[in-house]
Design a protein around this motif. Sequence first.
Motif, PDB file in Angstrom:
ATOM      1  N   SER A  80      -4.749   8.735  11.880  1.00 52.64           N
ATOM      2  CA  SER A  80      -3.735   7.705  11.700  1.00 52.64           C
ATOM      3  C   SER A  80      -3.782   7.159  10.280  1.00 52.64           C
ATOM      4  CB  SER A  80      -3.957   6.558  12.688  1.00 52.64           C
ATOM      5  OG  SER A  80      -3.831   7.010  14.017  1.00 52.64           O
ATOM      6  N   ILE A  81      -2.592   6.880   9.747  1.00 47.69           N
ATOM      7  CA  ILE A  81      -2.481   6.236   8.440  1.00 47.69           C
ATOM      8  C   ILE A  81      -1.565   5.024   8.576  1.00 47.69           C
ATOM      9  CG2 ILE A  81      -2.948   8.282   7.037  1.00 47.69           C
ATOM     10  CD1 ILE A  81       0.103   8.558   6.678  1.00 47.69           C
ATOM     11  N   GLU A  82      -1.875   3.975   7.835  1.00 40.64           N
ATOM     12  CA  GLU A  82      -1.054   2.774   7.804  1.00 40.64           C
ATOM     13  C   GLU A  82      -1.015   2.265   6.370  1.00 40.64           C
ATOM     14  OE1 GLU A  82      -2.533  -0.142  10.459  1.00 40.64           O
ATOM     15  OE2 GLU A  82      -2.048   0.981  12.282  1.00 40.64           O
ATOM     16  N   GLY A  83       0.158   1.831   5.949  1.00 36.15           N
ATOM     17  CA  GLY A  83       0.273   1.319   4.594  1.00 36.15           C
ATOM     18  C   GLY A  83       1.356   0.279   4.483  1.00 36.15           C
ATOM     19  N   GLU A  84       1.397  -0.383   3.334  1.00 32.69           N
ATOM     20  CA  GLU A  84       2.408  -1.393   3.054  1.00 32.69           C
ATOM     21  C   GLU A  84       3.160  -1.002   1.801  1.00 32.69           C
ATOM     22  OE1 GLU A  84       1.488  -5.742   4.317  1.00 32.69           O
ATOM     23  OE2 GLU A  84      -0.221  -5.017   3.179  1.00 32.69           O
ATOM     24  N   ALA A  85       4.495  -1.129   1.868  1.00 28.48           N
ATOM     25  CA  ALA A  85       5.316  -0.908   0.690  1.00 28.48           C
ATOM     26  C   ALA A  85       5.232  -2.139  -0.210  1.00 28.48           C
ATOM     27  CB  ALA A  85       6.756  -0.638   1.092  1.00 28.48           C
ATOM     28  N   LEU A  86       5.082  -1.902  -1.493  1.00 23.89           N
ATOM     29  CA  LEU A  86       5.058  -2.982  -2.480  1.00 23.89           C
ATOM     30  C   LEU A  86       6.364  -2.956  -3.266  1.00 23.89           C
ATOM     31  CD1 LEU A  86       1.415  -2.519  -3.819  1.00 23.89           C
ATOM     32  CD2 LEU A  86       2.206  -3.974  -1.952  1.00 23.89           C
ATOM     33  N   ALA A  87       6.816  -4.109  -3.685  1.00 21.94           N
ATOM     34  CA  ALA A  87       8.110  -4.215  -4.359  1.00 21.94           C
ATOM     35  C   ALA A  87       8.044  -3.674  -5.783  1.00 21.94           C
ATOM     36  CB  ALA A  87       8.569  -5.671  -4.376  1.00 21.94           C
ATOM     37  N   ASP A  88       9.074  -2.961  -6.171  1.00 25.63           N
ATOM     38  CA  ASP A  88       9.299  -2.573  -7.558  1.00 25.63           C
ATOM     39  C   ASP A  88      10.407  -3.485  -8.078  1.00 25.63           C
ATOM     40  OD1 ASP A  88       9.953  -1.496  -9.983  1.00 25.63           O
ATOM     41  OD2 ASP A  88      10.058   0.583  -9.291  1.00 25.63           O
ATOM     42  N   ILE A  89      10.026  -4.599  -8.693  1.00 25.11           N
ATOM     43  CA  ILE A  89      11.003  -5.630  -9.049  1.00 25.11           C
ATOM     44  C   ILE A  89      11.933  -5.173 -10.170  1.00 25.11           C
ATOM     45  CG2 ILE A  89       9.567  -7.518  -8.219  1.00 25.11           C
ATOM     46  CD1 ILE A  89       8.772  -8.070 -11.111  1.00 25.11           C
ATOM     47  N   SER A  90      11.628  -4.059 -10.824  1.00 22.81           N
ATOM     48  CA  SER A  90      12.538  -3.545 -11.855  1.00 22.81           C
ATOM     49  C   SER A  90      13.862  -3.098 -11.246  1.00 22.81           C
ATOM     50  CB  SER A  90      11.888  -2.379 -12.615  1.00 22.81           C
ATOM     51  OG  SER A  90      11.726  -1.241 -11.775  1.00 22.81           O
ATOM     52  N   LYS A  91      13.877  -2.898  -9.924  1.00 27.84           N
ATOM     53  CA  LYS A  91      15.095  -2.458  -9.243  1.00 27.84           C
ATOM     54  C   LYS A  91      15.797  -3.597  -8.508  1.00 27.84           C
ATOM     55  CE  LYS A  91      13.270   2.209  -8.674  1.00 27.84           C
ATOM     56  NZ  LYS A  91      12.168   2.015  -9.639  1.00 27.84           N
TER      57      LYS A  91
END
Length: 247
Positions: A217-228
């Motif tokens: 199993s894998i779990e992760g969190e997306a982090l914001a790319d504020i340049s977009k």
Amino acid sequence: MANSNVISLQGELHLAKMVSGVPAALLPVGSTPELQIAISTESTDHYESKTGLRSKDAVLYKQTGVAISGTIEEVTKENLELILSGKSIEIPEAQLTDINIGTVQAGAMIDLGHRNLSNVAFKDSSDVAITSDKYVLDAVYGTVVFNEAIVGPVKFSAKAGAKTRTTIANNIGSEYRILFKGIDTLTGDKVVMTLWRVKFSPDTEFDLIHEDFGSYSIEGEALADISKANDAELSVFGHIERFSVTA
């Protein structure tokens, strides 16, 4: 004719490790029988106080998060790095000469620290060869058990085969770019998901014994790319695209 409003997805996940904010080459993860994203929010409700009904009339969304989770079935070198939060090192074959393993006791298994050994020879403290009837060697795994005590420290020489070593929990916090290349098996439409920046959780389990095929199993969190943030066609987290391919 298939109902275009229903969907059944299959596809392949690709990961690119971020290096100084730039994604390296995308590499396929392989078979992923489960893969999903989840959107979470933190909000505050507002209730009006004019009518006496205390009705909810507004919701303030203060925080938004995107998580990804799934199951990996193929344990490539890169996948093992991800699962174990480690780094992979290619160790070439090497000639080992007179490696000191100290004083040995009869019946005690000794880890020689090297694997896939050949041309193994042991010597006692007087540099006299120890005959093979005095020990039981597992050359594949690099262990030895002496049948009798040997006076003084023992040395061994051998040729060690090449191997890949993956460290455990010493590379926590790596970032990845995610690209999912999918297909709707009902309509044939293609589906692509992009997440700009993802950090996977180091909390995992790696089964060393299986009764069936292994999966992880894998779990992760997306982090914001504020340049977009100001691009109307993108999102700070990523996006999903769906399209048809004409014959």
